[in-house]
Design a protein around this motif. Structure first.
Motif, PDB file in Angstrom:
ATOM      1  N   ARG A 192       0.847  -1.190   0.000  1.00  0.00           N
ATOM      2  CA  ARG A 192       0.000   0.000   0.000  1.00  0.00           C
ATOM      3  C   ARG A 192       0.881   1.239   0.000  1.00  0.00           C
ATOM      4  O   ARG A 192       1.882   1.303   0.706  1.00  0.00           O
ATOM      5  CB  ARG A 192      -0.924   0.004   1.224  1.00  0.00           C
ATOM      6  N   PRO A 193       0.539   2.238  -0.783  1.00  0.00           N
ATOM      7  CA  PRO A 193       1.402   3.429  -0.876  1.00  0.00           C
ATOM      8  C   PRO A 193       1.400   4.233   0.419  1.00  0.00           C
ATOM      9  O   PRO A 193       0.442   4.184   1.201  1.00  0.00           O
ATOM     10  CB  PRO A 193       0.768   4.216  -2.026  1.00  0.00           C
ATOM     11  N   TYR A 194       2.471   4.958   0.620  1.00  0.00           N
ATOM     12  CA  TYR A 194       2.533   5.888   1.743  1.00  0.00           C
ATOM     13  C   TYR A 194       1.436   6.937   1.550  1.00  0.00           C
ATOM     14  O   TYR A 194       1.241   7.430   0.443  1.00  0.00           O
ATOM     15  CB  TYR A 194       3.914   6.538   1.775  1.00  0.00           C
ATOM     16  N   PRO A 195       0.692   7.272   2.610  1.00  0.00           N
ATOM     17  CA  PRO A 195      -0.436   8.207   2.445  1.00  0.00           C
ATOM     18  C   PRO A 195       0.014   9.569   1.933  1.00  0.00           C
ATOM     19  O   PRO A 195       1.026  10.109   2.380  1.00  0.00           O
ATOM     20  CB  PRO A 195      -1.040   8.300   3.848  1.00  0.00           C
ATOM     21  N   MET A 196      -0.740  10.090   0.985  1.00  0.00           N
ATOM     22  CA  MET A 196      -0.421  11.382   0.388  1.00  0.00           C
ATOM     23  C   MET A 196      -0.430  12.471   1.462  1.00  0.00           C
ATOM     24  O   MET A 196      -1.258  12.484   2.364  1.00  0.00           O
ATOM     25  CB  MET A 196      -1.435  11.733  -0.703  1.00  0.00           C
ATOM     26  N   LEU A 197       0.519  13.390   1.341  1.00  0.00           N
ATOM     27  CA  LEU A 197       0.607  14.491   2.297  1.00  0.00           C
ATOM     28  C   LEU A 197       0.973  15.760   1.547  1.00  0.00           C
ATOM     29  O   LEU A 197       2.025  15.839   0.905  1.00  0.00           O
ATOM     30  CB  LEU A 197       1.673  14.195   3.360  1.00  0.00           C
ATOM     31  N   ASP A 198       0.086  16.746   1.622  1.00  0.00           N
ATOM     32  CA  ASP A 198       0.430  18.044   1.046  1.00  0.00           C
ATOM     33  C   ASP A 198       0.576  19.052   2.174  1.00  0.00           C
ATOM     34  O   ASP A 198       0.315  18.746   3.338  1.00  0.00           O
ATOM     35  CB  ASP A 198      -0.614  18.499   0.018  1.00  0.00           C
ATOM     36  N   GLU A 199       0.984  20.234   1.837  1.00  0.00           N
ATOM     37  CA  GLU A 199       1.325  21.221   2.857  1.00  0.00           C
ATOM     38  C   GLU A 199       0.138  21.611   3.735  1.00  0.00           C
ATOM     39  O   GLU A 199       0.330  22.057   4.865  1.00  0.00           O
ATOM     40  CB  GLU A 199       1.915  22.459   2.194  1.00  0.00           C
ATOM     41  N   ASP A 200      -1.063  21.483   3.245  1.00  0.00           N
ATOM     42  CA  ASP A 200      -2.236  21.870   4.018  1.00  0.00           C
ATOM     43  C   ASP A 200      -3.058  20.666   4.483  1.00  0.00           C
ATOM     44  O   ASP A 200      -4.122  20.830   5.067  1.00  0.00           O
ATOM     45  CB  ASP A 200      -3.138  22.799   3.177  1.00  0.00           C
ATOM     46  N   GLY A 201      -2.551  19.444   4.233  1.00  0.00           N
ATOM     47  CA  GLY A 201      -3.321  18.256   4.563  1.00  0.00           C
ATOM     48  C   GLY A 201      -3.162  17.825   6.011  1.00  0.00           C
ATOM     49  O   GLY A 201      -2.307  18.309   6.750  1.00  0.00           O
ATOM     50  N   ILE A 202      -4.024  16.893   6.423  1.00  0.00           N
ATOM     51  CA  ILE A 202      -3.974  16.354   7.775  1.00  0.00           C
ATOM     52  C   ILE A 202      -2.689  15.555   7.962  1.00  0.00           C
ATOM     53  O   ILE A 202      -2.287  14.778   7.098  1.00  0.00           O
ATOM     54  CB  ILE A 202      -5.199  15.456   8.040  1.00  0.00           C
ATOM     55  N   PHE A 203      -2.044  15.761   9.099  1.00  0.00           N
ATOM     56  CA  PHE A 203      -0.817  15.053   9.445  1.00  0.00           C
ATOM     57  C   PHE A 203      -1.141  14.080  10.573  1.00  0.00           C
ATOM     58  O   PHE A 203      -1.416  14.492  11.694  1.00  0.00           O
ATOM     59  CB  PHE A 203       0.266  16.042   9.871  1.00  0.00           C
TER      60      PHE A 203
END
Length: 394
Positions: A176-187
């Protein structure tokens, strides 16, 4: 078609011993073998691991309590050895596999006395006490790390690097891919100290997360496993810091939590490291300083050196240091994803298969016993067994 055998797995009652034993049991059973577990009261009742497996509880003493305690422990070990020998006459096992812990000792001693082949598996980066005691007599030693402390040079010829088996539900995360993370997304942050939680994590993590820059702190979503006695205090801390957090004493869906986590804050137990590297999740590790031979610090070295984790000693673990390390990993999505890849690269996903191959090779019907022993001794340095094994690393 592989000939069916009976294999005895002997393991101490903690999760670090029982989880890899259960993974091997599942692999061997899937190959048509009969598997028997010998442990203590805790081990045979470990939830969800050995359903349908024949189990036996034998007495086993733990050294401690001075000379009188040693005498009592020795008496229990000898009683357990006697009971195991009687059991072996019924089971006629092809091999006894020990996973460490004092409950494994009587079973291995009985196997030596009965002339039954033996293998031990070491989960940690430091050879445990029981495994050190029997290592000179066993036919093969399986390790989880390329470099294992307390492993004598005279034993390395029969040492095989296989990795530390993990549950199938965790192994499934590898694809499974590493969860997408953008600068404004939930961490998303997962905090776990093992099955019993860790008080030091409960004391430091909420305050450390509160020191993060406001724009970062507002993105946090935390799942925190805490001890029962700490849970109210932890919940209050997160509430005071206005950080969304789910607090629990037990996480039955831990693999799924691990799947969506961007970073994990945890102890450095063998199973924790194996799961982090199987799934490919970056971590901040706080080794338990009281662990025997400081093995958790040793466990953390490989993934930390690879760049998949950062290790903070418990003495240096404070809110300021934690916040600093999280920012180094978490403020740059590219750097965080690279750390996840490096953690993934330390994984050995075929550990259960390769350990089962090693166990079966001792009883390979196509080779006489002397040839089989020679083949096992042919591996040097633990890099690759004499039998075929695919490369573990990505």
């Amino acid at each position: 078609m592989t000939q069916s055998h009976t294999y005895v797995l002997a393991a101490g009652g903690t999760g670090g011993h029982m989880v890899p034993a259960a993974a091997l049991a599942e692999e061997l059973a899937g190959r048509g073998h009969h598997v028997v577990l010998i442990s203590d009261d805790r081990g045979v009742r470990y939830p969800g691991l050995f359903d349908g497996v024949e189990t036996h509880v034998l007495p086993a003493g733990r050294l401690g309590g001075g000379p009188l305690g040693w005498v009592r422990a020795a008496a229990k070990v000898m009683a357990g050895r006697s009971m195991a020998r009687k059991l072996y006459k019924q089971l006629r096992p092809a091999c006894v596999i020990g996973f460490g812990g004092y409950p494994a000792l009587p079973s291995l001693l009985a196997a030596f006395r009965s002339g039954i082949p033996t293998v031990i598996h070491e989960q940690n980066a430091v050879l445990g006490r029981v495994n050190r005691y029997v290592a000179g007599k066993v036919d093969a030693i399986a390790t989880s790390y390329e470099n294992v402390e307390r492993l004598q040079d005279s034993w390395k010829a029969k040492t095989h690097l296989v990795g530390n088996p993990v549950r199938e539900s965790v192994l499934a995360l590898r694809n499974r891919p590493y969860p997408m993370l953008d600068e404004d997304g939930i961490f998303r942050v997962l905090v776990t100290g093992g099955s019993q939680g860790a008080t030091i994590l409960s004391q430091v993590v909420p305050d450390g997360l509160a020191l993060l820059p406001v724009h970062f702190r507002r993105r946090l979503q935390v799942t925190h496993q805490a001890r029962v006695e700490d849970i109210d205090q932890v919940r209050a801390k997160y509430a005071n810091h206005d950080i969304p957090a789910e607090i629990a004493t037990y996480l039955p869906d831990l693999p799924e939590r691990l799947a969506w986590s961007h970073i994990v804050i945890a102890r450095a137990g063998a199973s924790t490291i194996a799961e982090l590297t199987a799934a490919g999740r970056p971590a901040i590790l706080v080794p338990l300083p009281s662990a025997t031979d400081d093995h958790q610090t040793a466990n953390a070295r490989e993934i930390t050196a690879a760049g998949g984790a950062r290790t903070i000693s418990q003495r240096a673990f404070n809110p300021t240091e934690l916040a600093k390390q999280i920012q180094k990993l978490g403020l740059d999505p590219v750097a965080l994803e690279n750390a996840a890849k490096k953690a993934w690269g330390c994984g050995r996903p075929h550990a259960a298969r390769d350990l089962a191959d090693l166990v079966e090779s001792i009883n390979a019907p196509e080779a006489p016993a002397g040839v089989r022993r020679a083949a096992l001794r042919g591996n040097t340095g633990g890099a690759r067994p004499a039998f075929a094994m695919t490369e573990h690393r990505a």
